[in-house]
Design a protein around this motif. Structure first.
Motif, PDB file in Angstrom:
ATOM      1  N   ASN A  78       0.839  -1.194   0.000  1.00  0.00           N
ATOM      2  CA  ASN A  78       0.000   0.000   0.000  1.00  0.00           C
ATOM      3  C   ASN A  78       0.885   1.258   0.000  1.00  0.00           C
ATOM      4  O   ASN A  78       2.106   1.156   0.153  1.00  0.00           O
ATOM      5  N   LYS A  79       0.229   2.421  -0.153  1.00  0.00           N
ATOM      6  CA  LYS A  79       1.001   3.656  -0.368  1.00  0.00           C
ATOM      7  C   LYS A  79       1.999   3.955   0.748  1.00  0.00           C
ATOM      8  O   LYS A  79       3.154   4.294   0.490  1.00  0.00           O
ATOM      9  N   GLU A  80       1.547   3.786   1.997  1.00  0.00           N
ATOM     10  CA  GLU A  80       2.466   4.076   3.127  1.00  0.00           C
ATOM     11  C   GLU A  80       3.647   3.118   3.121  1.00  0.00           C
ATOM     12  O   GLU A  80       4.779   3.516   3.380  1.00  0.00           O
ATOM     13  N   GLN A  81       3.368   1.846   2.813  1.00  0.00           N
ATOM     14  CA  GLN A  81       4.455   0.861   2.794  1.00  0.00           C
ATOM     15  C   GLN A  81       5.459   1.164   1.683  1.00  0.00           C
ATOM     16  O   GLN A  81       6.660   1.006   1.862  1.00  0.00           O
ATOM     17  N   VAL A  82       4.948   1.624   0.529  1.00  0.00           N
ATOM     18  CA  VAL A  82       5.845   1.989  -0.585  1.00  0.00           C
ATOM     19  C   VAL A  82       6.742   3.139  -0.157  1.00  0.00           C
ATOM     20  O   VAL A  82       7.968   3.103  -0.348  1.00  0.00           O
ATOM     21  N   GLU A  83       6.131   4.168   0.488  1.00  0.00           N
ATOM     22  CA  GLU A  83       6.930   5.332   0.913  1.00  0.00           C
ATOM     23  C   GLU A  83       7.982   4.939   1.948  1.00  0.00           C
ATOM     24  O   GLU A  83       9.122   5.407   1.897  1.00  0.00           O
ATOM     25  N   LYS A 113      13.745   3.916   3.237  1.00  0.00           N
ATOM     26  CA  LYS A 113      14.750   3.011   3.780  1.00  0.00           C
ATOM     27  C   LYS A 113      15.803   2.636   2.732  1.00  0.00           C
ATOM     28  O   LYS A 113      16.981   2.482   3.030  1.00  0.00           O
ATOM     29  N   HIS A 114      15.379   2.446   1.502  1.00  0.00           N
ATOM     30  CA  HIS A 114      16.298   2.020   0.430  1.00  0.00           C
ATOM     31  C   HIS A 114      16.154   2.940  -0.774  1.00  0.00           C
ATOM     32  O   HIS A 114      15.635   2.515  -1.814  1.00  0.00           O
ATOM     33  N   ALA A 170      14.796   1.514  -4.618  1.00  0.00           N
ATOM     34  CA  ALA A 170      13.442   1.778  -5.067  1.00  0.00           C
ATOM     35  C   ALA A 170      13.374   2.805  -6.195  1.00  0.00           C
ATOM     36  O   ALA A 170      12.429   2.821  -6.962  1.00  0.00           O
ATOM     37  N   GLN A 171      14.380   3.686  -6.291  1.00  0.00           N
ATOM     38  CA  GLN A 171      14.272   4.713  -7.323  1.00  0.00           C
ATOM     39  C   GLN A 171      15.043   4.397  -8.594  1.00  0.00           C
ATOM     40  O   GLN A 171      14.601   4.728  -9.680  1.00  0.00           O
ATOM     41  N   THR A 172      16.194   3.759  -8.457  1.00  0.00           N
ATOM     42  CA  THR A 172      16.991   3.557  -9.659  1.00  0.00           C
ATOM     43  C   THR A 172      17.003   2.116 -10.152  1.00  0.00           C
ATOM     44  O   THR A 172      17.465   1.829 -11.225  1.00  0.00           O
ATOM     45  N   SER A 173      16.522   1.181  -9.347  1.00  0.00           N
ATOM     46  CA  SER A 173      16.585  -0.210  -9.782  1.00  0.00           C
ATOM     47  C   SER A 173      15.207  -0.840  -9.833  1.00  0.00           C
ATOM     48  O   SER A 173      14.936  -1.826  -9.176  1.00  0.00           O
ATOM     49  N   LEU A 174      14.330  -0.246 -10.629  1.00  0.00           N
ATOM     50  CA  LEU A 174      12.975  -0.766 -10.714  1.00  0.00           C
ATOM     51  C   LEU A 174      12.936  -2.146 -11.350  1.00  0.00           C
ATOM     52  O   LEU A 174      11.936  -2.851 -11.254  1.00  0.00           O
ATOM     53  N   ASP A 175      14.069  -2.502 -12.002  1.00  0.00           N
ATOM     54  CA  ASP A 175      14.102  -3.852 -12.565  1.00  0.00           C
ATOM     55  C   ASP A 175      14.378  -4.897 -11.486  1.00  0.00           C
ATOM     56  O   ASP A 175      14.250  -6.080 -11.711  1.00  0.00           O
ATOM     57  N   ASP A 218       4.539  -0.997  -6.016  1.00  0.00           N
ATOM     58  CA  ASP A 218       3.407  -0.237  -6.555  1.00  0.00           C
ATOM     59  C   ASP A 218       2.125  -0.781  -5.907  1.00  0.00           C
ATOM     60  O   ASP A 218       1.984  -1.991  -5.768  1.00  0.00           O
ATOM     61  N   PRO A 219       1.200   0.115  -5.507  1.00  0.00           N
ATOM     62  CA  PRO A 219      -0.020  -0.359  -4.842  1.00  0.00           C
ATOM     63  C   PRO A 219      -0.905  -1.240  -5.737  1.00  0.00           C
ATOM     64  O   PRO A 219      -1.801  -1.915  -5.239  1.00  0.00           O
TER      65      PRO A 219
END
Ligand code: HEC
Length: 193
Positions: A93-98, A103-104, A108-113, A118-119
Motif C-alpha cells: 500500500n502507499k504508506e508501505q511503498v513510501e 529506507k532504500h 526503489a528509485q533507480t533499480s525498478l528492474d 506499486d499499490p
C-alpha cells in the motif's frame, strides 16, 4: 524377441503419431504468441523464465498455501510460473511503498528492474493475464491468486530478505543479458525491463 520388436514398433508409431499431432498445434501456438509481440522478434521471453519455478511455502499460512496451489494451476497455462515468481513486482500500500523508498532510496528509485513497488502491481498483471485469450481465471480466483502474490512478494522482496532477492535477481538479469542480448535490449526498449 518378437514381442520386444513389436513393442519397439508400437512405441515408435505412437511417437510418430504424437509428432504428427504436435506439429500443427505448435504451429498455431506459435502464431498466437507471435501476435502478442510488439517488435520484430518472434515472441517474448523474460529473464524471470530462467529462475526457480516454485517457491517454498512450508512456512506460509494454510490459506495462502491453498491460494498458491490455485496460482500454480491457473498461471502455468501459457508460461511457467517462474515468470511471475521471479518478477520484480511488489504490491504494497502507499504508506508501505513510501517507507520502503525512505529506507532504500537507491533500490526503489533507480533499480525498478530489481523491485518495483506499486499499490496496484499484481492487481494490474492479473487483470491483464485473465483477459488474454485462453485464460480461465474468474474474478474470485483472481482475488485468491492476488492474495498469494502480495503475501509472497512481501516475504521474499522486503525486510531481511531484500538483499538476498536483489542478489538473485541481478544474477538472473546478468545471465539473460549475456545469453540473449537481443531480447534483453528489446525488453528494455519497450519498457518491460
Ligand atoms: C492465456 C495465457 C496466459 C495465462 C493464463 C497467464 N499468462 Fe502471464 N503472460 C502471457 C503472455 C503472452 C505474456 C507476455 C506478454 C505480456 O506481457 O502481456 C505474459 C507475461 C506475464 C508476465 C510478465 C509481464 C511483464 O510485464 O513483465 C507476468 C509477471 C505474468 N505473465 C504473470 C502471470 C500470472 C500471475 C498469471 C496467472 C494469474 C498469468 N501470467 C497467466 C500469457 C498468459
Amino acid at each position: 524377441m518378437g514381442s520386444r520388436h513389436s513393442r519397439f514398433f508400437h512405441a515408435f508409431s505412437a511417437g510418430l503419431a504424437a509428432c504428427l499431432f504436435a506439429a500443427p498445434v505448435l504451429f498455431f501456438a506459435h502464431l498466437l504468441v507471435a501476435r502478442d509481440s510488439k517488435g520484430d522478434l518472434p515472441y517474448k521471453f523474460f529473464p524471470n523464465d530462467f529462475g526457480p519455478p516454485s517457491v517454498d511455502v512450508s512456512h506460509y499460512p494454510p490459506e495462502i498455501k491453498n491460494d498458491y496451489r490455485l496460482f500454480l494451476r491457473k498461471c502455468s497455462v501459457c508460461h511457467t510460473v517462474a515468470r511471475p515468481l521471479n518478477a520484480q513486482f511488489l504490491q504494497l500500500n502507499k504508506e508501505q511503498v513510501e517507507k520502503l523508498q525512505r529506507k532504500h532510496p537507491n533500490l526503489a528509485q533507480t533499480s525498478l528492474d530489481i523491485v518495483m513497488p506499486d499499490p496496484e502491481a499484481w492487481a494490474r498483471i492479473i487483470k491483464r493475464m485473465a483477459a488474454k485469450p485462453g485464460a480461465s481465471i474468474s474474478p474470485e480466483e483472481g482475488k485468491k491468486i492476488l492474495k498469494f502474490l502480495v503475501y509472497d512478494s512481501k516475504v521474499r522482496k522486503t525486510g531481511k530478505n531484500l538483499r538476498k532477492w536483489e542478489t538473485q535477481r541481478r544474477k538472473l538479469l546478468a545471465r539473460f543479458k549475456r545469453l540473449y542480448p537481443k531480447m534483453y535490449n528489446f525488453l528494455q526498449d519497450i519498457g518491460e525491463l
